[in-house]
Write a protein that holds these residues in place. Structure first.
Motif, PDB file in Angstrom:
ATOM      1  N   VAL A 296      67.599  11.714   6.178  1.00 39.17           N
ATOM      2  CA  VAL A 296      67.251  12.968   6.840  1.00 39.17           C
ATOM      3  C   VAL A 296      66.805  14.005   5.808  1.00 39.17           C
ATOM      4  N   GLY A 297      67.482  14.031   4.653  1.00 39.99           N
ATOM      5  CA  GLY A 297      67.090  14.967   3.606  1.00 39.99           C
ATOM      6  C   GLY A 297      65.695  14.712   3.102  1.00 39.99           C
ATOM      7  N   THR A 298      65.298  13.431   3.015  1.00 40.90           N
ATOM      8  CA  THR A 298      63.936  13.093   2.582  1.00 40.90           C
ATOM      9  C   THR A 298      62.902  13.644   3.541  1.00 40.90           C
ATOM     10  N   LEU A 299      63.237  13.710   4.818  1.00 40.90           N
ATOM     11  CA  LEU A 299      62.309  14.225   5.821  1.00 40.90           C
ATOM     12  C   LEU A 299      62.295  15.739   5.886  1.00 40.90           C
ATOM     13  N   GLY A 300      63.139  16.406   5.061  1.00 41.47           N
ATOM     14  CA  GLY A 300      63.192  17.857   5.076  1.00 41.47           C
ATOM     15  C   GLY A 300      64.177  18.424   6.071  1.00 41.47           C
ATOM     16  N   GLY A 301      65.110  17.588   6.562  1.00 48.27           N
ATOM     17  CA  GLY A 301      66.086  18.045   7.539  1.00 48.27           C
ATOM     18  C   GLY A 301      67.465  18.253   6.934  1.00 48.27           C
ATOM     19  N   ASP A 302      68.440  18.462   7.804  1.00 50.52           N
ATOM     20  CA  ASP A 302      69.832  18.685   7.391  1.00 50.52           C
ATOM     21  C   ASP A 302      70.722  17.663   8.090  1.00 50.52           C
ATOM     22  N   PHE A 303      71.774  17.220   7.384  1.00 54.37           N
ATOM     23  CA  PHE A 303      72.700  16.234   7.939  1.00 54.37           C
ATOM     24  C   PHE A 303      74.111  16.609   7.522  1.00 54.37           C
ATOM     25  N   ALA A 304      75.050  16.465   8.448  1.00 51.88           N
ATOM     26  CA  ALA A 304      76.457  16.748   8.141  1.00 51.88           C
ATOM     27  C   ALA A 304      77.325  15.814   8.958  1.00 51.88           C
ATOM     28  N   ALA A 305      78.481  15.438   8.412  1.00 51.56           N
ATOM     29  CA  ALA A 305      79.435  14.583   9.109  1.00 51.56           C
ATOM     30  C   ALA A 305      80.829  14.938   8.619  1.00 51.56           C
ATOM     31  N   GLY A 306      81.786  15.063   9.543  1.00 51.31           N
ATOM     32  CA  GLY A 306      83.136  15.398   9.140  1.00 51.31           C
ATOM     33  C   GLY A 306      84.055  15.525  10.331  1.00 51.31           C
ATOM     34  N   PRO A 307      85.365  15.648  10.079  1.00 51.12           N
ATOM     35  CA  PRO A 307      86.338  15.758  11.166  1.00 51.12           C
ATOM     36  C   PRO A 307      86.270  17.126  11.834  1.00 51.12           C
ATOM     37  N   GLU A 308      86.620  17.132  13.136  1.00 51.90           N
ATOM     38  CA  GLU A 308      86.711  18.376  13.892  1.00 51.90           C
ATOM     39  C   GLU A 308      88.094  18.995  13.688  1.00 51.90           C
ATOM     40  N   PRO A 309      88.188  20.329  13.706  1.00 54.01           N
ATOM     41  CA  PRO A 309      89.516  20.967  13.527  1.00 54.01           C
ATOM     42  C   PRO A 309      90.530  20.514  14.564  1.00 54.01           C
ATOM     43  N   GLY A 310      90.102  20.308  15.815  1.00 56.94           N
ATOM     44  CA  GLY A 310      91.030  19.919  16.867  1.00 56.94           C
ATOM     45  C   GLY A 310      91.173  18.423  17.044  1.00 56.94           C
ATOM     46  N   GLY A 311      90.649  17.671  16.125  1.00 56.64           N
ATOM     47  CA  GLY A 311      90.684  16.223  16.234  1.00 56.64           C
ATOM     48  C   GLY A 311      89.312  15.667  16.562  1.00 56.64           C
ATOM     49  N   GLY A 312      89.123  14.426  16.217  1.00 60.56           N
ATOM     50  CA  GLY A 312      87.830  13.805  16.453  1.00 60.56           C
ATOM     51  C   GLY A 312      86.911  13.947  15.247  1.00 60.56           C
ATOM     52  N   PHE A 313      85.693  13.504  15.443  1.00 58.93           N
ATOM     53  CA  PHE A 313      84.738  13.464  14.336  1.00 58.93           C
ATOM     54  C   PHE A 313      83.372  13.852  14.887  1.00 58.93           C
TER      55      PHE A 313
END
Length: 364
Positions: free
Chosen positions: A335-352
């Motif tokens: 995604v970064g190569t295409l000029g975009g943004d990417f993020a991944a991580g846990p949610e504060p209340g649980g889940g991902f």
């Protein structure tokens, strides 16, 4: 005639017709280029109409057949001067020279020599029937050469831009091949290494049937996982897989994951990357939050696509994803190569949650 060539001719036709119409207006006669002090010996009439038509109408094919257009325009211009009409249709010669300089592909030097020779012959003929100033001839020739030079400069710039685009596309393809090779290496090396180690261990467990069966089952599971991962990777290489987002969601539902798909807007590009983001996020959901309510939200905008895949943390899994795995890391790079943004991580209340902003029109 190809659609592209037809389109160019259609776009050039209005200029040719407009200049012809203006040159035929009687009030505009004797207001064009005058290289010799000549007056028409006969009325404009049908001959004048034919001269203007030959002088101006070939501009309709100035990009399709630039050399032929230049030859016809010059012939019309020559008769315009020799007959003393001096119409504004002479402007067509400058346009034809720029177009020939920009679009002529073959025999460019021969075209320049022939045009110069034709100009010399025209000047000699005009000098025999009327007075032609040497300074005016030189100045006019330099002006015509300048128009050819302008077209040639445009051609050089266009070719340079084409070459830059080609190099950029080659670099993008090389980067994509490198990324695919890296992912293939990771998939094959990881799983095959595990299978080799497990198989080697099984050789020493013949006296313990229960443990041997467990080890062989692990080898089988690893092989199936390798096949699954390779299929996922080959899906990325399939140009037609981008439109199978709904099929991917349905497949995940059958695997026991309650998934809701929300789409907003009209798809307009980057389908392959959208699919890849959803695929990896749903794979993680199956592994680490199996059975949890999962949402895949895709918003198609005019210049970008927003993708959000989230779970609510109500499922079960062996471990929690850290957001830095091979698949997610590869997606971040993609995604970064295409000029975009990417993020991944846990949610504060649980889940991902996995989010991506993908520019529309970028090569997926």
């Amino acid at each position: 005639m190809s659609p592209r060539r037809l389109d160019v001719t259609v776009r050039d036709l209005p200029l040719a017709v407009s200049l012809t119409a203006i040159a035929l207006v009687p009030a505009w006669h004797q207001h064009g280029t005058r290289l010799a002090d000549l007056v028409p010996e006969r009325p404009f009439g049908l001959v004048g109409v034919l001269v203007v038509a030959v002088e101006c109408l070939p501009l309709a094919v100035r990009r399709r057949w630039p050399t032929a257009a230049l030859a016809l325009v010059f012939a019309g211009f020559a008769f315009d001067q020799l007959l003393g009409y001096h119409t504004v249709g002479g402007t067509a010669l400058a346009v034809a020279l720029v177009s020939a300089g920009a679009h002529a592909q073959r025999r460019r030097r021969a075209t320049m020599v022939a045009a110069s020779a034709g100009f010399a012959v025209l000047m000699a003929a005009l000098d025999r029937i009327g007075r032609v100033g040497a300074a005016d001839v030189v100045l006019f020739y330099v002006s015509l050469a300048a128009f050819w030079g302008i077209g040639s400069a445009l051609r050089v710039n266009r070719l340079a831009e084409t070459e830059r685009t080609r190099h950029a596309e080659e670099a993008a393809r090389a980067a994509e091949r490198t990324r695919i090779a890296r992912e293939l290496h990771d998939v094959v090396t990881h799983h095959v290494t595990a299978m080799v180690v497990q198989t080697e261990a099984a050789r020493y467990l013949t006296a313990a049937p229960d443990r041997l069966d467990e080890t062989l089952a692990a080898v089988s599971d690893t092989g199936r996982q390798a096949i699954t991962d390779l299929r996922h990777l080959l899906d990325v290489l399939n140009p037609g897989h981008g439109g199978e987002l709904r099929a991917l969601v349905e497949q995940t539902r059958r695997a026991g994951q309650p998934v809701e798909l929300l789409e907003q807007g009209t798809p307009g590009g980057a389908e392959a990357t959208i699919y890849r983001v959803a695929q990896e996020a749903l794979t993680n959901a199956l592994k680490y939050d199996h059975g949890a309510r999962t949402t895949v939200a895709v918003r198609y905008g005019p210049g970008e696509v927003d993708v959000r895949v989230s779970t609510d943390g109500s499922g079960v899994g062996t471990t929690a994803p850290a957001g830095g795995g091979r698949g997610l890391r590869g997606l971040r790079d993609r995604v970064g190569t295409l000029g975009g943004d990417f993020a991944a991580g846990p949610e504060p209340g649980g889940g991902f949650v996995v989010t991506a902003r993908i520019p529309v029109g970028a090569t997926s």
